[in-house]
Each structure stands twice: as structure tokens, then as C-alpha cells.
Design a protein around this motif. Structure first.
Motif, mmCIF file in Angstrom:
data_model
loop_
_atom_site.group_PDB
_atom_site.id
_atom_site.type_symbol
_atom_site.label_atom_id
_atom_site.label_comp_id
_atom_site.label_asym_id
_atom_site.label_seq_id
_atom_site.Cartn_x
_atom_site.Cartn_y
_atom_site.Cartn_z
ATOM 1 N N ARG A 177 -0.820 -12.069 1.798
ATOM 2 C CA ARG A 177 -1.361 -11.853 0.856
ATOM 3 C C ARG A 177 -0.337 -10.217 0.281
ATOM 4 N NH1 ARG A 177 -7.572 -10.749 3.455
ATOM 5 N NH2 ARG A 177 -7.918 -12.678 3.458
ATOM 6 N N ALA A 178 0.409 -9.849 1.192
ATOM 7 C CA ALA A 178 1.098 -8.808 0.789
ATOM 8 C C ALA A 178 2.854 -8.967 1.445
ATOM 9 C CB ALA A 178 0.663 -7.517 1.533
ATOM 10 N N ALA A 179 3.713 -9.350 0.613
ATOM 11 C CA ALA A 179 4.948 -9.473 0.985
ATOM 12 C C ALA A 179 5.730 -8.076 1.027
ATOM 13 C CB ALA A 179 5.805 -10.352 0.135
ATOM 14 N N GLY A 180 6.618 -8.152 1.972
ATOM 15 C CA GLY A 180 7.260 -6.540 2.202
ATOM 16 C C GLY A 180 6.708 -5.456 2.678
ATOM 17 N N ARG A 181 7.126 -4.474 2.587
ATOM 18 C CA ARG A 181 6.325 -3.245 3.234
ATOM 19 C C ARG A 181 5.302 -2.901 2.269
ATOM 20 N NH1 ARG A 181 11.847 -2.103 4.766
ATOM 21 N NH2 ARG A 181 11.944 -0.654 3.254
ATOM 22 N N ALA A 182 3.994 -2.656 2.668
ATOM 23 C CA ALA A 182 3.074 -2.357 1.595
ATOM 24 C C ALA A 182 1.931 -1.447 2.417
ATOM 25 C CB ALA A 182 2.446 -3.294 1.006
ATOM 26 N N VAL A 183 1.415 -0.471 1.956
ATOM 27 C CA VAL A 183 0.160 0.230 2.742
ATOM 28 C C VAL A 183 -0.952 0.127 1.614
ATOM 29 C CG1 VAL A 183 -0.569 2.585 3.340
ATOM 30 C CG2 VAL A 183 1.710 1.601 3.929
ATOM 31 N N LEU A 184 -1.881 -0.283 2.103
ATOM 32 C CA LEU A 184 -3.221 -0.231 1.147
ATOM 33 C C LEU A 184 -3.960 1.188 1.471
ATOM 34 C CD1 LEU A 184 -2.518 -3.150 0.350
ATOM 35 C CD2 LEU A 184 -4.929 -3.695 0.109
ATOM 36 N N ALA A 185 -4.264 2.153 0.553
ATOM 37 C CA ALA A 185 -5.105 3.309 0.820
ATOM 38 C C ALA A 185 -5.965 3.278 -0.277
ATOM 39 C CB ALA A 185 -3.985 4.408 1.081
ATOM 40 N N ASP A 186 -7.011 4.353 0.127
ATOM 41 C CA ASP A 186 -7.878 4.502 -1.007
ATOM 42 C C ASP A 186 -7.401 5.194 -2.262
ATOM 43 O OD1 ASP A 186 -8.873 7.458 -0.646
ATOM 44 O OD2 ASP A 186 -8.468 6.700 1.405
#
Length: 399
Positions: A177-186
Motif C-alpha cells: 500500500r505504501a512504498a518507501g517511508r510514509a506517515v499517514l496522519a489526519d
């Protein structure tokens, strides 16, 4: 009725060679069709499964620097093609530093807005208060797990202090779903980071200097939306581009190609089945009619001992039904064998996702019902010939 059933079965068994021939004809037509149908199901459903398991297949991102408002997002959210939508802050401020609470290790990551109902968070309905979701590569590099405390650190040359936001890991995103470095935030968290970069004062976070936050007007550069289904992806993308006059990015070509492949395979299979079914029906009609013609003297004798014409007509019908059931049993057994051989010969990722050759129970029952109807309809011609059999005429013609 029991007498007719007994007579039909005994006659069918006595002429077992013709029974075997009819079963072989049915199996010769049905088994290839079943294999083709099963392969179509297995391959197509595997491709669809790969798309559906990755929410990115349904994602639409706007491109370029545009201006969107919360009202725009609410409008898109109300469209029937939309499953989820969120605004995006300016891409210039998308990056944050992430570190485990109380540890020196730091990694830069892309900050992505999310919210309740985001397909990226499935099966979770959303993140809790002060929670974030992190990509698998980022979690592996920082040794993070669900529930761990982390800090989002942002710094700018113009600001005397860093902005440090304490958060907790609510979910580790699957790598697909998310390649590499990622942060999901509101969106509120990303909006706060943007306000920090815009030199607004954030007293509750230790940033006392800067412009008053009360006078700030939020500026949203883009929009991230998800279609409600694969079929809705292209219409949603076209509607967004027409409504807001922006360019968008999506996997529309890939999704459209897979859906088109399914339709084309279905049409090709339907045409093949129609041609094969016509040939099978013709073979059965002439076969059953020839059987009745060959047994005219026997049927005439039964008529002379008192069996009515309707009862005589039931004999080929019963024999046709028994032939159909036996032919179906043999066909499905051979189909299972052929499917197992295909799985071994073409072992791939598809076999791990449910099988290269796949036939649902409901589909099998539908095919069986169709064959029974076809065979029964074919036997009607023979039954009509039996009903027209005049015992006296037939016996006078006998040598």
C-alpha cells in the motif's frame, strides 16, 4: 410410472455401448468448456483480487498547484462514485522527521493526509486521536510496532524552535500500500505542520513567536480521492477533472484494461459455449431420434400390450435424463483432474490466491442445470417420435 422407469433403465443398460458413446460426446464438449470457464474465473478473479487488495488501484490524486476548499471535498464526497476523499496540504511541506519517543534514531518521511474511512487503513475504520499509520519500510528502519510512541519533528530555518508532535503508531501499513517511508496522519496534523512553516505562533506546542493563528486561512493544494469500485474509477476521474479543471493521476488505464479483459473473455467464452452447445444439442437430438427409430418395433409391442403413447414418450425422456446426469458426473470428475494437472503445470502466484482453474459451486450448479435442460429439450424430439408411433403400422412394416 415405476414400470416406465424400470423399462427405460433396463433398456438403457442393455444398450450400454450407446450410453457410453453419448456420455463420451457430452464429456468431450463439456470438459473443455469447464476448463476454459474455470481458467477465465481463476485468472480474471486473481487480477481483480490484486487490484482490490491494493487500495492504490482506486486512488485519484490531483496534480499541480490548485486551490481547494472543504466545501469542494464535501461535494466530491457526496458523489456516488466516491468512497473516500481528503484534501492535501501544499506539497512543499509534505516531509517530516519521525523518531521513536526518547530515542535518537530519526528518519525523514512523506506525510500523507488521511481520515475516517480511508481505504489505506482497512480493515481499520480510521485512526484514533493522536494516532498515525506508518509504512512498513519506515517501521522496519525505526523498529516500530503498533502502539509505540513516536514524535513528528519539523524544523525551519526561520523558526527558533522545532515543532514536535507526540503521536502513537495506530497501524503498520502493508508494504503493497505504501512504498518507501510514509506517515499517514489526519489532515489537522498536516495543517498544523504547514502553519508552522508559514511562521504562525503555536503556543500550545511551545512556539510563542509568529503571526496569530486566528488570522490564518487554510490553503489546500490538492485532493486525494478513492473510487467506490473499479468500475467507478474512470467516471470519477473524468468528473473531477471536468468539475475542477485540474489534471489527475490514477491507474485508470490498468483498471480499464483488466475490466475490458474480463468482458472480452466472457464474450469469447459465451460464443464458444453457444457454438459447442449447438453442436451438442444437434448430436443429442439426432442420437435420441435414431434410438427411437431403431426401437420402433419394441415401442410398438409395448403399445399393443396397453401402454399409452404418453408413457411411451417418457421412455426416451427418462433415458435422456439419466444420460445427462451420468455425463455431468463424468465431466466434472474429468474437469477436476484437468484442473489439478493445470495447477501443477502452470504453478504460479495465481494458484496461491485460490487456483488457476476455479469454478464456484453456484456456477457448477448453473452449468449442470443448463445441460440437463439442453438434453431434456433434445429428447423431446425423440419423445414426439415415440408419441407418433402407431403399433399396428409399425408391426405391418416389420419383415
Amino acid at each position: 410410472m415405476r414400470l416406465i422407469l424400470g423399462l427405460a433403465l433396463r433398456d438403457l443398460w442393455r444398450d450400454w455401448a450407446r450410453l457410453v458413446c453419448n456420455i463420451a460426446v457430452m464429456a468431450g464438449v463439456l470438459v473443455p468448456l469447464l476448463v476454459l470457464f474455470g481458467v477465465r474465473n481463476g485468472v480474471y478473479e486473481a487480477l481483480l483480487g490484486q487490484l482490490l487488495r491494493n487500495p492504490a488501484a482506486l486512488q485519484i490524486d490531483t496534480r499541480g498547484n490548485s486551490a481547494f476548499t472543504p466545501a469542494d471535498a464535501e461535494e466530491v464526497r457526496g458523489w456516488p462514485e466516491t468512497a473516500f476523499v481528503t484534501l492535501k496540504t501544499r506539497s512543499l511541506f509534505d516531509y517530516v522527521n519521525v523518531r521513536p519517543a526518547g530515542q535518537p534514531a530519526v528518519r525523514e518521511a512523506v506525510a500523507v493526509p488521511t481520515g475516517a474511512g480511508d481505504p489505506m487503513l482497512a480493515p481499520l475504520p480510521g485512526l484514533g486521536a493522536d494516532e498515525i499509520a506508518v509504512s512498513a519500510p519506515l517501521a522496519a528502519q525505526l523498529g516500530l510496532g503498533p502502539g509505540d510512541a513516536v514524535e513528528l519533528v519539523t524544523q525551519a530555518p526561520e523558526r527558533p524552535r522545532q515543532l514536535v508532535l507526540a503521536r502513537r503508531v495506530g497501524m503498520i501499513l502493508p508494504e503493497a500500500r505504501a512504498a518507501g517511508r510514509a506517515v499517514l496522519a489526519d489532515l489537522g496534523t498536516l495543517d498544523l505542520i504547514e502553519a508552522f512553516y508559514d511562521e504562525y505562533a503555536l503556543p500550545e506546542h511551545g512556539i510563542a513567536t509568529g503571526r496569530p493563528l486566528a488570522g490564518r486561512v487554510a490553503d489546500y493544494e490538492g485532493m486525494r480521492a478513492y473510487a467506490a469500485s473499479l468500475e467507478a474509477l474512470a467516471p470519477l476521474q473524468a468528473r473531477m477533472e471536468a468539475r475542477f479543471g485540474v489534471a489527475t493521476e490514477a491507474q485508470t488505464a490498468r483498471v480499464t484494461g483488466v475490466l475490458g479483459l474480463g468482458r472480452n473473455l466472457g464474450l469469447a467464452l459465451a460464443l464458444t459455449a453457444a457454438v459447442a452447445g449447438t453442436g451438442l444439442a444437434a448430436a443429442l437430438v439426432f442420437g435420441f431420434w435414431a434410438e427411437v427409430a431403431r426401437k420402433r418395433h419394441m415401442l410398438a409391442g409395448l403399445g399393443l400390450i396397453g401402454l399409452p403413447p404418453a408413457a411411451l414418450g417418457l421412455i426416451p425422456m427418462v433415458q435422456a435424463l439419466v444420460t445427462a446426469l451420468l455425463g455431468l458426473a463424468v465431466s466434472f470428475v474429468l474437469f477436476a483432474v484437468a484442473g489439478a494437472v493445470a495447477e501443477r503445470l502452470f504453478a504460479s502466484g495465481l494458484t496461491e490466491e485460490g487456483g488457476l482453474v476455479r469454478l464456484a459451486p453456484g456456477q457448477g450448479l448453473a452449468i449442470a442445470a443448463g445441460v440437463v435442460i439442453l438434453v431434456t429439450a433434445s429428447a423431446l424430439a425423440a419423445a414426439r417420435a415415440a408419441l407418433r408411433t402407431d403399433p399396428a403400422v409399425v408391426l405391418r412394416e416389420a419383415p
